[in-house]
Each structure stands twice: as structure tokens, then as C-alpha cells.
Design a protein around this motif. Sequence first.
Motif, mmCIF file in Angstrom:
data_model
loop_
_atom_site.group_PDB
_atom_site.id
_atom_site.type_symbol
_atom_site.label_atom_id
_atom_site.label_comp_id
_atom_site.label_asym_id
_atom_site.label_seq_id
_atom_site.Cartn_x
_atom_site.Cartn_y
_atom_site.Cartn_z
ATOM 1 N N LEU A 93 -19.714 -46.545 60.899
ATOM 2 C CA LEU A 93 -18.516 -46.418 61.723
ATOM 3 C C LEU A 93 -18.579 -47.462 62.834
ATOM 4 C CD1 LEU A 93 -15.944 -44.693 62.230
ATOM 5 C CD2 LEU A 93 -17.307 -43.416 63.878
ATOM 6 N N LEU A 94 -17.589 -48.345 62.891
ATOM 7 C CA LEU A 94 -17.597 -49.428 63.865
ATOM 8 C C LEU A 94 -17.093 -48.950 65.217
ATOM 9 C CD1 LEU A 94 -16.310 -52.491 61.817
ATOM 10 C CD2 LEU A 94 -18.651 -51.697 62.185
ATOM 11 N N GLY A 117 -7.823 -42.108 54.747
ATOM 12 C CA GLY A 117 -8.572 -41.064 55.423
ATOM 13 C C GLY A 117 -8.569 -41.155 56.927
ATOM 14 N N GLY A 118 -7.606 -41.884 57.506
ATOM 15 C CA GLY A 118 -7.596 -42.083 58.960
ATOM 16 C C GLY A 118 -8.481 -43.221 59.414
ATOM 17 N N GLY A 136 -19.203 -54.312 64.940
ATOM 18 C CA GLY A 136 -18.246 -53.606 65.772
ATOM 19 C C GLY A 136 -16.883 -54.236 65.587
ATOM 20 N N TYR A 137 -15.956 -53.870 66.450
ATOM 21 C CA TYR A 137 -14.665 -54.534 66.432
ATOM 22 C C TYR A 137 -14.228 -54.819 67.869
ATOM 23 C CZ TYR A 137 -12.164 -50.241 67.776
ATOM 24 O OH TYR A 137 -11.724 -49.141 68.457
ATOM 25 N N VAL A 138 -13.372 -55.825 68.023
ATOM 26 C CA VAL A 138 -12.920 -56.267 69.335
ATOM 27 C C VAL A 138 -11.398 -56.238 69.362
ATOM 28 C CG1 VAL A 138 -12.858 -58.193 70.965
ATOM 29 C CG2 VAL A 138 -14.939 -57.737 69.641
ATOM 30 N N SER A 179 -9.716 -44.401 67.230
ATOM 31 C CA SER A 179 -10.432 -45.192 68.240
ATOM 32 C C SER A 179 -9.606 -46.380 68.708
ATOM 33 C CB SER A 179 -11.779 -45.675 67.686
ATOM 34 O OG SER A 179 -11.606 -46.703 66.715
ATOM 35 N N ILE A 180 -8.617 -46.778 67.927
ATOM 36 C CA ILE A 180 -7.756 -47.895 68.302
ATOM 37 C C ILE A 180 -6.657 -47.430 69.248
ATOM 38 C CG2 ILE A 180 -6.164 -49.662 67.422
ATOM 39 C CD1 ILE A 180 -7.775 -49.575 64.799
#
Length: 209
Positions: A93-94, A117-118, A136-138, A179-180
Motif C-alpha cells: 500500500l503506497l 476495490g477502492g 510511495g506517491y506524490v 488517501s487521495i
Amino acid sequence: MKKLLLLTALALSLSACSGDEESTYPPMVTEMALFYSDASGNIGSFTTDAGQRYTLVSPFTKVAANAIWRFMVGYVAEADGRATVYSLEGVELLRDSTRLTSIAKDPAGFISAWKGGGFVNLHLRPMTKGGQQAWGYVCDSLRTNPLGGTTHYLSLHHRQGADYLAYSIDKYLSISLDSIAKESGPADTIQLMITTFDGTIQKSFGLSQ
């Protein structure tokens, strides 16, 4: 949502019976799913990204209690709503890495990206020699799109570090849509930039689940 745990937190022993060469086997389905443990540390079921819930023929025991794991699972569905699991591949999970002081965009092999799945899900093929890499993501920016919604411009954070480019492995990652943005409308979208060995690619998704 409860915290999704990584594969290293769960020790599962899978075994499959082998028969003679003339035996026939039902087709195995492979897809992403969430596995849930109860208060006693038992996993008795899982739910696929398509929303189908299965009860395990052979439950997993002695794991962390009241937790959720995300896996790419290979299973055979039974007629009574049960399933036998034959393979599990951990899905990372990022996390939002936007506030890191140093962002890396080291390349990895790209196989596919899809929403389900979301989550926004990625199948990548990084190169490794068994060392540690960071993912991760930015969130690069937010902009109003022509439909009146918000477009979230994201990029994949990947730090190769000291891990050598020795051989390729399959790696599955997921970004939770929650999370976004905690709330989203039908006009909200995601533009995800991924640095690959063949250059930078962009994938687009609707943000609403």
C-alpha cells in the motif's frame, strides 16, 4: 479503514495436493482481494475487488488480530461460496510521500495499471538484487478540469537506493482512493505519472469509487 499490513507481517503456509497426470483441476482465478482477521487472529474469509466474498476452506490462524491484508490471490471457488487459496502475493500500500524532503522517480518496468476495490493498482517490474527500495506517491498539483471537477496530478515515488539492477521481479502496489481525497465527485479525476525504463507514462482514472 483499518491499517493494511504488509506481507512480512503474515506467515502463511500454503500447500496443494498433487494427483496423477489424468486428474483434472478446476480453473484458478487470480485477482486482488482484502483478507480480514478476527479478534482471535484467524482469517476465515476474503473479499475480491469485484465485491465477491468467499469463506476459506482452510482458514489461516495465529495472525495479527483485527487486521486487513491486501494480496494478489490465486484461488479456486467452490459452489457453496467457499474458496481454496493456492497462491498469495503481497500488495504494498503506497503512502503519500509529498512532504518528503527528497523525492525520487527512479524507473521500473511497467506492466499494467487499473482501478478496483477502492484502489488504483499497479503491476510493475522493478530490477533488484534483493535490497530495499522505497515506494510511495506524490501529489504534484490540483487543478480544476473542464468538467468542473478536480484533477489530482500524482507521480510515483520510487527510490532504487543501493539496490543493484540485477534482475526483474513482479511487484504489486495499490493507492487507496481515500488517501487521495476523503470526498470526491463524478467529475474528479487522477492523472498518475510513472517513470519506466522506456520513459514516463501517464495513466488516468476517475476518483469516485
